[in-house]
Design a protein around this motif. Structure first.
Motif, PDB file in Angstrom:
ATOM      1  N   ALA A  92       9.331   7.151 -27.209  1.00 35.00           N
ATOM      2  CA  ALA A  92       9.071   8.563 -26.934  1.00 35.00           C
ATOM      3  C   ALA A  92       7.590   8.873 -26.789  1.00 35.00           C
ATOM      4  O   ALA A  92       7.228   9.975 -26.352  1.00 35.00           O
ATOM      5  N   ASP A  93       6.714   7.946 -27.172  1.00 36.91           N
ATOM      6  CA  ASP A  93       5.281   8.170 -26.990  1.00 36.91           C
ATOM      7  C   ASP A  93       4.840   7.940 -25.551  1.00 36.91           C
ATOM      8  O   ASP A  93       3.768   8.396 -25.149  1.00 36.91           O
ATOM      9  N   ARG A  94       5.675   7.214 -24.782  1.00 32.33           N
ATOM     10  CA  ARG A  94       5.285   6.889 -23.409  1.00 32.33           C
ATOM     11  C   ARG A  94       6.187   7.535 -22.370  1.00 32.33           C
ATOM     12  O   ARG A  94       5.786   7.688 -21.210  1.00 32.33           O
ATOM     13  N   VAL A  95       7.400   7.891 -22.732  1.00 32.21           N
ATOM     14  CA  VAL A  95       8.335   8.566 -21.827  1.00 32.21           C
ATOM     15  C   VAL A  95       8.861   9.787 -22.571  1.00 32.21           C
ATOM     16  O   VAL A  95       9.590   9.655 -23.551  1.00 32.21           O
ATOM     17  N   PHE A  96       8.491  10.971 -22.103  1.00 27.98           N
ATOM     18  CA  PHE A  96       8.802  12.145 -22.924  1.00 27.98           C
ATOM     19  C   PHE A  96       8.974  13.402 -22.069  1.00 27.98           C
ATOM     20  O   PHE A  96       8.488  13.484 -20.929  1.00 27.98           O
ATOM     21  N   ASN A  97       9.653  14.373 -22.667  1.00 27.64           N
ATOM     22  CA  ASN A  97       9.859  15.672 -22.041  1.00 27.64           C
ATOM     23  C   ASN A  97       8.614  16.544 -22.217  1.00 27.64           C
ATOM     24  O   ASN A  97       7.867  16.406 -23.190  1.00 27.64           O
ATOM     25  N   THR A  98       8.431  17.457 -21.280  1.00 30.47           N
ATOM     26  CA  THR A  98       7.357  18.448 -21.368  1.00 30.47           C
ATOM     27  C   THR A  98       7.959  19.839 -21.438  1.00 30.47           C
ATOM     28  O   THR A  98       9.144  20.027 -21.142  1.00 30.47           O
ATOM     29  N   PRO A  99       7.179  20.835 -21.806  1.00 35.36           N
ATOM     30  CA  PRO A  99       7.644  22.224 -21.673  1.00 35.36           C
ATOM     31  C   PRO A  99       7.926  22.557 -20.214  1.00 35.36           C
ATOM     32  O   PRO A  99       7.461  21.865 -19.295  1.00 35.36           O
ATOM     33  N   LEU A 100       8.657  23.624 -20.002  1.00 36.50           N
ATOM     34  CA  LEU A 100       8.967  24.059 -18.636  1.00 36.50           C
ATOM     35  C   LEU A 100       7.762  24.794 -18.062  1.00 36.50           C
ATOM     36  O   LEU A 100       7.729  26.012 -17.955  1.00 36.50           O
ATOM     37  N   CYS A 101       6.755  24.014 -17.705  1.00 33.59           N
ATOM     38  CA  CYS A 101       5.492  24.587 -17.251  1.00 33.59           C
ATOM     39  C   CYS A 101       4.835  23.609 -16.290  1.00 33.59           C
ATOM     40  O   CYS A 101       4.168  22.658 -16.719  1.00 33.59           O
ATOM     41  N   GLU A 102       5.031  23.816 -14.994  1.00 35.33           N
ATOM     42  CA  GLU A 102       4.505  22.874 -13.998  1.00 35.33           C
ATOM     43  C   GLU A 102       2.983  22.820 -14.011  1.00 35.33           C
ATOM     44  O   GLU A 102       2.386  21.754 -13.814  1.00 35.33           O
ATOM     45  N   GLN A 103       2.336  23.945 -14.241  1.00 35.34           N
ATOM     46  CA  GLN A 103       0.878  23.943 -14.326  1.00 35.34           C
ATOM     47  C   GLN A 103       0.418  23.081 -15.495  1.00 35.34           C
ATOM     48  O   GLN A 103      -0.559  22.326 -15.386  1.00 35.34           O
ATOM     49  N   GLY A 104       1.152  23.154 -16.591  1.00 35.08           N
ATOM     50  CA  GLY A 104       0.825  22.328 -17.754  1.00 35.08           C
ATOM     51  C   GLY A 104       1.075  20.855 -17.494  1.00 35.08           C
ATOM     52  O   GLY A 104       0.288  19.996 -17.928  1.00 35.08           O
ATOM     53  N   ILE A 105       2.170  20.545 -16.797  1.00 37.26           N
ATOM     54  CA  ILE A 105       2.469  19.143 -16.469  1.00 37.26           C
ATOM     55  C   ILE A 105       1.343  18.549 -15.637  1.00 37.26           C
ATOM     56  O   ILE A 105       0.837  17.458 -15.916  1.00 37.26           O
ATOM     57  N   ALA A 106       0.929  19.275 -14.592  1.00 40.03           N
ATOM     58  CA  ALA A 106      -0.128  18.769 -13.716  1.00 40.03           C
ATOM     59  C   ALA A 106      -1.458  18.676 -14.449  1.00 40.03           C
ATOM     60  O   ALA A 106      -2.188  17.688 -14.311  1.00 40.03           O
ATOM     61  N   GLY A 107      -1.790  19.695 -15.236  1.00 39.41           N
ATOM     62  CA  GLY A 107      -3.049  19.678 -15.968  1.00 39.41           C
ATOM     63  C   GLY A 107      -3.110  18.537 -16.964  1.00 39.41           C
ATOM     64  O   GLY A 107      -4.135  17.841 -17.080  1.00 39.41           O
ATOM     65  N   PHE A 108      -2.015  18.328 -17.690  1.00 41.31           N
ATOM     66  CA  PHE A 108      -1.956  17.211 -18.645  1.00 41.31           C
ATOM     67  C   PHE A 108      -2.065  15.879 -17.922  1.00 41.31           C
ATOM     68  O   PHE A 108      -2.770  14.964 -18.373  1.00 41.31           O
ATOM     69  N   ALA A 109      -1.392  15.761 -16.769  1.00 38.12           N
ATOM     70  CA  ALA A 109      -1.427  14.520 -15.997  1.00 38.12           C
ATOM     71  C   ALA A 109      -2.838  14.214 -15.519  1.00 38.12           C
ATOM     72  O   ALA A 109      -3.282  13.053 -15.536  1.00 38.12           O
ATOM     73  N   ILE A 110      -3.568  15.235 -15.097  1.00 37.79           N
ATOM     74  CA  ILE A 110      -4.952  15.038 -14.663  1.00 37.79           C
ATOM     75  C   ILE A 110      -5.795  14.530 -15.832  1.00 37.79           C
ATOM     76  O   ILE A 110      -6.610  13.602 -15.686  1.00 37.79           O
ATOM     77  N   GLY A 111      -5.599  15.114 -16.991  1.00 35.42           N
ATOM     78  CA  GLY A 111      -6.344  14.679 -18.159  1.00 35.42           C
ATOM     79  C   GLY A 111      -6.043  13.245 -18.542  1.00 35.42           C
ATOM     80  O   GLY A 111      -6.949  12.466 -18.866  1.00 35.42           O
ATOM     81  N   VAL A 112      -4.752  12.874 -18.491  1.00 39.81           N
ATOM     82  CA  VAL A 112      -4.359  11.493 -18.795  1.00 39.81           C
ATOM     83  C   VAL A 112      -5.021  10.529 -17.821  1.00 39.81           C
ATOM     84  O   VAL A 112      -5.608   9.511 -18.215  1.00 39.81           O
ATOM     85  N   ALA A 113      -4.949  10.857 -16.526  1.00 41.75           N
ATOM     86  CA  ALA A 113      -5.505   9.964 -15.505  1.00 41.75           C
ATOM     87  C   ALA A 113      -7.028   9.892 -15.589  1.00 41.75           C
ATOM     88  O   ALA A 113      -7.621   8.845 -15.308  1.00 41.75           O
ATOM     89  N   ALA A 114      -7.664  10.983 -15.983  1.00 39.58           N
ATOM     90  CA  ALA A 114      -9.123  10.998 -16.080  1.00 39.58           C
ATOM     91  C   ALA A 114      -9.633  10.058 -17.172  1.00 39.58           C
ATOM     92  O   ALA A 114     -10.782   9.608 -17.122  1.00 39.58           O
ATOM     93  N   THR A 115      -8.795   9.747 -18.148  1.00 44.14           N
ATOM     94  CA  THR A 115      -9.195   8.812 -19.209  1.00 44.14           C
ATOM     95  C   THR A 115      -9.040   7.358 -18.765  1.00 44.14           C
ATOM     96  O   THR A 115      -9.431   6.446 -19.503  1.00 44.14           O
ATOM     97  N   GLY A 116      -8.431   7.147 -17.605  1.00 41.69           N
ATOM     98  CA  GLY A 116      -8.205   5.789 -17.114  1.00 41.69           C
ATOM     99  C   GLY A 116      -6.788   5.309 -17.299  1.00 41.69           C
ATOM    100  O   GLY A 116      -6.415   4.245 -16.803  1.00 41.69           O
ATOM    101  N   ALA A 117      -5.963   6.074 -18.028  1.00 43.21           N
ATOM    102  CA  ALA A 117      -4.551   5.727 -18.163  1.00 43.21           C
ATOM    103  C   ALA A 117      -3.809   6.109 -16.883  1.00 43.21           C
ATOM    104  O   ALA A 117      -4.310   6.876 -16.056  1.00 43.21           O
ATOM    105  N   LYS A 118      -2.607   5.556 -16.720  1.00 44.00           N
ATOM    106  CA  LYS A 118      -1.809   5.865 -15.546  1.00 44.00           C
ATOM    107  C   LYS A 118      -0.778   6.927 -15.901  1.00 44.00           C
ATOM    108  O   LYS A 118       0.000   6.762 -16.839  1.00 44.00           O
ATOM    109  N   ALA A 119      -0.778   8.004 -15.129  1.00 49.03           N
ATOM    110  CA  ALA A 119       0.135   9.124 -15.363  1.00 49.03           C
ATOM    111  C   ALA A 119       1.150   9.208 -14.238  1.00 49.03           C
ATOM    112  O   ALA A 119       0.773   9.267 -13.065  1.00 49.03           O
ATOM    113  N   ILE A 120       2.430   9.204 -14.599  1.00 55.60           N
ATOM    114  CA  ILE A 120       3.504   9.456 -13.640  1.00 55.60           C
ATOM    115  C   ILE A 120       4.150  10.764 -14.060  1.00 55.60           C
ATOM    116  O   ILE A 120       4.861  10.834 -15.070  1.00 55.60           O
TER     117      ILE A 120
END
Length: 368
Positions: A92-120
């Motif tokens: 659950a630390d690597r595959v998980f549900n998000t709140p129903l908030c597309e802006q939050g999903i995209a913003g979080f994904a950008i932050g993850v990718a900016a650290t060098g991790a891969k975000a899907i």
């Protein structure tokens, strides 16, 4: 708008019967598997498109421990089952549900990718991507440029089911590829079946630019192919010539490729017209060289897509073809697209650029 609505209504008059509507609805296209398989050694197994996507994400998660997969209901397998069993396998630390908030999903994904991790990141339907539009086009797409290449969020992949599905209506059937094609810094790709879906998704995950992969949802179960089990990538930015011909160039992507393939076969049998069929595959960047080489050979081109006609990506293709191939054209460039109306529900069969509309376009263009 009024003129468009009158055309839309006129298209309804010859049918006028529910059974005929249903008949056209279920026969929008017939899926044809790819004849050429990637040059990959090892086992192949039968997969539909959502299974191939699941397999690609499984490989990505297994290959790089930094890879995260998330979105609405993703931990449960997703509404289309693309992430089925991946939470159980990777935690659950690597595959998980998000709140129903597309802006939050995209913003979080950008932050993850900016650290060098891969975000899907999965957007449950492409129609829901618009709340995240600002994050994608103003942050993800510009991250590298505004920092002078010091920082980037290139390890970002956004998946979204898109296009007609037979009963999706106006909030579950849209094709938003042209919105994102206007944005430098993004890559936008559309698979036509399981083999391409797996290879394109793996290529997008490993690409060093933010990628949006739009998955034709009606193909998730209807498209089945023998897919290599091993990891492989399909080149981004490269179109595929699926049928060779000298008379008319047909250009489509996603589900529309299968409509055009049937139309090309019918034109060959009934009109003795040999069409060259191109799957554009990549919307941004798109393969200008392959398209223009084909048009210079045939002199006639038809572009078909499900999105509305006005400012659809077909308009960009038409402008570029006219710019590069004007002296080779034997007829005006034709576009067969969705109407300039909201995507309808019961009238979906009349909205789509189906086999009948595309075949009529071929008849018209060869007689010009």
């Amino acid at each position: 708008m009024i003129g468009t609505l009158s055309k839309f209504k006129s298209a309804l008059r010859p049918i006028g019967h529910v059974n005929k509507i249903l008949a056209r609805n279920v026969s929008h296209f017939t899926y044809q598997p790819d004849e050429k398989s990637p040059n990959v050694d090892g086992e192949r197994t039968k997969m539909n498109m959502f299974t191939a996507i699941n397999n690609a994400m499984d490989i990505a998660l297994a290959t790089d421990d930094s890879t995260l997969l998330f979105g609405e209901d993703v931990a449960f397998g997703g509404v289309f089952r693309c992430s089925l069993n991946l939470k159980d396998k990777y935690g659950a630390d690597r595959v998980f549900n998000t709140p129903l908030c597309e802006q939050g999903i995209a913003g979080f994904a950008i932050g993850v990718a900016a650290t060098g991790a891969k975000a899907i990141a999965e957007i449950q339907f492409a129609d829901y991507i618009f709340p995240a539009f600002d994050q994608i086009v103003n942050e993800a797409a510009k991250y590298r440029y505004r920092s002078g290449n010091m920082f980037d969020c290139g390890s970002l992949t956004i998946r979204a089911p898109f296009g007609a599905v037979g009963h999706g209506a106006l909030y579950h059937s849209q094709s938003p590829e042209a919105y994102f094609a206007h944005t430098p810094g993004l890559k936008v790709i559309v698979p036509r079946g399981p083999i391409k879906a797996k290879g394109l998704l793996l290529a997008a995950i490993n690409d060093k630019n933010p990628c949006i992969i739009l998955e034709p949802k009606t193909l998730y179960r209807s498209a089945v192919e023998e897919v290599p089990v091993a990891s492989y990538e399909c080149e981004l930015g490269k179109a595929d010539v699926l049928m060779n011909g000298n008379d008319v160039t047909l250009i489509g992507w996603g589900t529309q490729v299968h409509v055009l393939r049937e139309v090309a076969e019918r034109a060959k049998n009934e009109l003795k017209v040999k069409c060259e069929l191109i799957d554009l595959v990549s919307i941004l960047p798109w393969d200008r060289e392959t398209v223009c080489n084909s048009v210079k050979k045939t002199g006639r081109v038809i572009i078909a897509h499900e999105a509305p006609l006005t400012n659809g990506f077909g308009a960009e293709l038409a402008a570029s073809i006219q710019e590069d191939c004007f002296l080779h054209l034997e007829a005006p460039i034709a576009r067969v697209c969705g109407w300039d109306t909201p995507f309808p529900h019961v009238f979906e069969p009349f909205y789509l650029p189906d086999r009948l509309r595309c075949f009529e376009a071929i008849k018209k263009i060869v007689k010009y």
